[in-house]
Design a protein around this motif. Sequence first.
Motif, PDB file in Angstrom:
ATOM      1  N   LEU A   4     -37.086  25.358   2.637  1.00  0.00           N
ATOM      2  CA  LEU A   4     -38.502  25.354   2.265  1.00  0.00           C
ATOM      3  C   LEU A   4     -39.107  26.726   2.450  1.00  0.00           C
ATOM      4  CD1 LEU A   4     -39.620  22.035   4.020  1.00  0.00           C
ATOM      5  CD2 LEU A   4     -39.073  22.359   1.596  1.00  0.00           C
ATOM      6  N   ASP A   5     -40.118  27.044   1.635  1.00  0.00           N
ATOM      7  CA  ASP A   5     -40.830  28.296   1.858  1.00  0.00           C
ATOM      8  C   ASP A   5     -41.808  28.110   3.013  1.00  0.00           C
ATOM      9  OD1 ASP A   5     -43.126  26.991   0.882  1.00  0.00           O
ATOM     10  OD2 ASP A   5     -42.876  27.807  -1.136  1.00  0.00           O
ATOM     11  N   LEU A   6     -42.420  29.205   3.448  1.00  0.00           N
ATOM     12  CA  LEU A   6     -43.276  29.164   4.629  1.00  0.00           C
ATOM     13  C   LEU A   6     -44.444  28.204   4.452  1.00  0.00           C
ATOM     14  CD1 LEU A   6     -44.019  30.171   7.422  1.00  0.00           C
ATOM     15  CD2 LEU A   6     -45.201  32.114   6.346  1.00  0.00           C
ATOM     16  N   ASP A   7     -45.062  28.162   3.269  1.00  0.00           N
ATOM     17  CA  ASP A   7     -46.202  27.273   3.053  1.00  0.00           C
ATOM     18  C   ASP A   7     -45.799  25.812   3.226  1.00  0.00           C
ATOM     19  OD1 ASP A   7     -47.939  29.349   2.597  1.00  0.00           O
ATOM     20  OD2 ASP A   7     -47.739  29.283   0.404  1.00  0.00           O
ATOM     21  N   ALA A   8     -44.642  25.456   2.691  1.00  0.00           N
ATOM     22  CA  ALA A   8     -44.175  24.071   2.816  1.00  0.00           C
ATOM     23  C   ALA A   8     -43.825  23.746   4.270  1.00  0.00           C
ATOM     24  CB  ALA A   8     -42.962  23.846   1.917  1.00  0.00           C
ATOM     25  N   GLN A   9     -43.172  24.675   4.945  1.00  0.00           N
ATOM     26  CA  GLN A   9     -42.858  24.459   6.356  1.00  0.00           C
ATOM     27  C   GLN A   9     -44.137  24.275   7.170  1.00  0.00           C
ATOM     28  OE1 GLN A   9     -40.479  27.933   7.231  1.00  0.00           O
ATOM     29  NE2 GLN A   9     -38.563  26.783   7.064  1.00  0.00           N
ATOM     30  N   GLU A  10     -45.149  25.075   6.843  1.00  0.00           N
ATOM     31  CA  GLU A  10     -46.404  24.988   7.587  1.00  0.00           C
ATOM     32  C   GLU A  10     -47.077  23.639   7.364  1.00  0.00           C
ATOM     33  OE1 GLU A  10     -49.375  26.289  10.211  1.00  0.00           O
ATOM     34  OE2 GLU A  10     -47.352  27.041   9.788  1.00  0.00           O
ATOM     35  N   ARG A  11     -46.978  23.094   6.146  1.00  0.00           N
ATOM     36  CA  ARG A  11     -47.569  21.774   5.891  1.00  0.00           C
ATOM     37  C   ARG A  11     -46.880  20.699   6.727  1.00  0.00           C
ATOM     38  NH1 ARG A  11     -47.770  23.802   0.543  1.00  0.00           N
ATOM     39  NH2 ARG A  11     -45.796  22.781  -0.022  1.00  0.00           N
ATOM     40  N   TRP A  12     -45.541  20.747   6.807  1.00  0.00           N
ATOM     41  CA  TRP A  12     -44.826  19.784   7.640  1.00  0.00           C
ATOM     42  C   TRP A  12     -45.141  19.991   9.117  1.00  0.00           C
ATOM     43  CZ3 TRP A  12     -43.323  15.508   5.806  1.00  0.00           C
ATOM     44  CH2 TRP A  12     -42.791  15.395   4.523  1.00  0.00           C
ATOM     45  N   TYR A  13     -45.309  21.247   9.514  1.00  0.00           N
ATOM     46  CA  TYR A  13     -45.652  21.546  10.913  1.00  0.00           C
ATOM     47  C   TYR A  13     -46.997  20.921  11.266  1.00  0.00           C
ATOM     48  CZ  TYR A  13     -46.662  24.226  15.145  1.00  0.00           C
ATOM     49  OH  TYR A  13     -46.986  24.590  16.440  1.00  0.00           O
ATOM     50  N   GLU A  14     -47.974  21.053  10.376  1.00  0.00           N
ATOM     51  CA  GLU A  14     -49.298  20.490  10.655  1.00  0.00           C
ATOM     52  C   GLU A  14     -49.241  18.967  10.711  1.00  0.00           C
ATOM     53  OE1 GLU A  14     -52.061  21.915  11.581  1.00  0.00           O
ATOM     54  OE2 GLU A  14     -51.094  23.882  11.536  1.00  0.00           O
ATOM     55  N   ARG A  15     -48.396  18.351   9.882  1.00  0.00           N
ATOM     56  CA  ARG A  15     -48.236  16.897   9.938  1.00  0.00           C
ATOM     57  C   ARG A  15     -47.620  16.483  11.272  1.00  0.00           C
ATOM     58  NH1 ARG A  15     -45.836  15.271   3.911  1.00  0.00           N
ATOM     59  NH2 ARG A  15     -47.486  16.292   2.691  1.00  0.00           N
ATOM     60  N   ALA A  16     -46.623  17.241  11.705  1.00  0.00           N
ATOM     61  CA  ALA A  16     -45.989  16.940  12.991  1.00  0.00           C
ATOM     62  C   ALA A  16     -46.980  17.107  14.122  1.00  0.00           C
ATOM     63  CB  ALA A  16     -44.779  17.855  13.198  1.00  0.00           C
ATOM     64  N   LYS A  17     -47.755  18.163  14.072  1.00  0.00           N
ATOM     65  CA  LYS A  17     -48.770  18.420  15.097  1.00  0.00           C
ATOM     66  C   LYS A  17     -49.766  17.269  15.183  1.00  0.00           C
ATOM     67  CE  LYS A  17     -52.237  21.922  16.341  1.00  0.00           C
ATOM     68  NZ  LYS A  17     -52.833  23.217  15.914  1.00  0.00           N
ATOM     69  N   ALA A  18     -50.211  16.800  14.030  1.00  0.00           N
ATOM     70  CA  ALA A  18     -51.162  15.693  14.001  1.00  0.00           C
ATOM     71  C   ALA A  18     -50.520  14.407  14.520  1.00  0.00           C
ATOM     72  CB  ALA A  18     -51.672  15.492  12.575  1.00  0.00           C
ATOM     73  N   ALA A  19     -49.262  14.189  14.155  1.00  0.00           N
ATOM     74  CA  ALA A  19     -48.565  12.984  14.605  1.00  0.00           C
ATOM     75  C   ALA A  19     -48.418  12.969  16.109  1.00  0.00           C
ATOM     76  CB  ALA A  19     -47.206  12.880  13.931  1.00  0.00           C
ATOM     77  N   LEU A  20     -48.047  14.099  16.663  1.00  0.00           N
ATOM     78  CA  LEU A  20     -47.868  14.181  18.119  1.00  0.00           C
ATOM     79  C   LEU A  20     -49.205  14.038  18.828  1.00  0.00           C
ATOM     80  CD1 LEU A  20     -45.254  17.077  18.243  1.00  0.00           C
ATOM     81  CD2 LEU A  20     -44.876  14.698  18.922  1.00  0.00           C
ATOM     82  N   ALA A  21     -50.266  14.590  18.256  1.00  0.00           N
ATOM     83  CA  ALA A  21     -51.588  14.473  18.866  1.00  0.00           C
ATOM     84  C   ALA A  21     -52.055  13.009  18.914  1.00  0.00           C
ATOM     85  CB  ALA A  21     -52.602  15.318  18.101  1.00  0.00           C
ATOM     86  N   SER A  22     -51.612  12.233  17.932  1.00  0.00           N
ATOM     87  CA  SER A  22     -51.999  10.827  17.895  1.00  0.00           C
ATOM     88  C   SER A  22     -51.048   9.941  18.678  1.00  0.00           C
ATOM     89  CB  SER A  22     -52.059  10.338  16.436  1.00  0.00           C
ATOM     90  OG  SER A  22     -50.741  10.338  15.872  1.00  0.00           O
ATOM     91  N   GLY A  23     -49.982  10.564  19.212  1.00  0.00           N
ATOM     92  CA  GLY A  23     -49.011   9.808  19.990  1.00  0.00           C
ATOM     93  C   GLY A  23     -47.917   9.177  19.157  1.00  0.00           C
ATOM     94  N   ASP A  24     -47.868   9.510  17.879  1.00  0.00           N
ATOM     95  CA  ASP A  24     -46.857   8.937  16.985  1.00  0.00           C
ATOM     96  C   ASP A  24     -45.677   9.905  16.876  1.00  0.00           C
ATOM     97  OD1 ASP A  24     -45.372   7.681  15.088  1.00  0.00           O
ATOM     98  OD2 ASP A  24     -46.785   8.005  13.437  1.00  0.00           O
ATOM     99  N   ARG A  25     -44.552   9.560  17.524  1.00  0.00           N
ATOM    100  CA  ARG A  25     -43.350  10.414  17.469  1.00  0.00           C
ATOM    101  C   ARG A  25     -42.265   9.810  16.587  1.00  0.00           C
ATOM    102  NH1 ARG A  25     -45.847  11.661  22.071  1.00  0.00           N
ATOM    103  NH2 ARG A  25     -45.546  13.745  22.976  1.00  0.00           N
TER     104      ARG A  25
END
Length: 269
Positions: free
Chosen positions: A247-268
């Motif tokens: 993936l390019d950096l923009d796509a990686q960053e989108r997945w990173y933000e999704r992971a960040k949000a998931a972890l913040a909500s307690g969803d692993r």
Amino acid sequence: MAAGDAFEELRELTLRLRAECPWDREQTERTIVPHTVEEAYEVADAALAGDPARLHDELGDLLFQVFFLSLLLEERGEGDLESVARAVHAKLVRRHPHVFGDAEARTAGRVRERWEAIKIEQEGREGVFHDVPASLPALLRARKVQRRAAAVGYDWPDLDGPTEKVREELHELFAEIERSGRPGAETEPDERVAAEVGDLLFTVVNLARFVNVDPELALRATTGRFVERVELAERLAAEAGEAWTELDLDAQERWYERAKAALASGDRS
């Protein structure tokens, strides 16, 4: 079981391992200390994670290190576990006259000031930076050096000082980077840039000290969060049929933000 009985059993176990285990028989202070440092960090990780069961386990590992190193002293007739315990007991009493004597210290800050003064006045420590181990991790050593300087009055009067100093050092670093440009991969850094990076890190440690943050633990926690987020982002991408490394950096960053949000909500999941 009383604590004394538990300690005696652990001491007897340490003696037996030293006598009967080929690995334990070969150990010296120099070979054991790296394990001691490792165990101390594992205690820190467990404490930061808020995991009581793991902290309980890691404290046991660290305690064994104390027993083993004390045994090495005993073998040379230079001390033992009892003398170690009595020495630290005496030191703690001596350094807490506000508890065991008539001195007054109504704040944690005043306790630290008296602590440093007692080291100099009663324990013969010499120099502003007495007994600061060079082997400490760089962030911890910087904080300890700064605390020693503060103990003799060489410190900012308030938070404005270190805050402005961080801004100043950041500006100086950017100026040096603009002058030198980005170096090629695996090449020596520009000396002036390296010096400014060091200055910035030192001032950030000082700012952290003013807001009661341990920079070593804070950075370890942030690094751990980054690893957790990237690993989850990689897994989420894979579940969607996308290879993280392609993936390019923009796509990686989108997945990173999704992971960040998931972890913040307690969803692993």
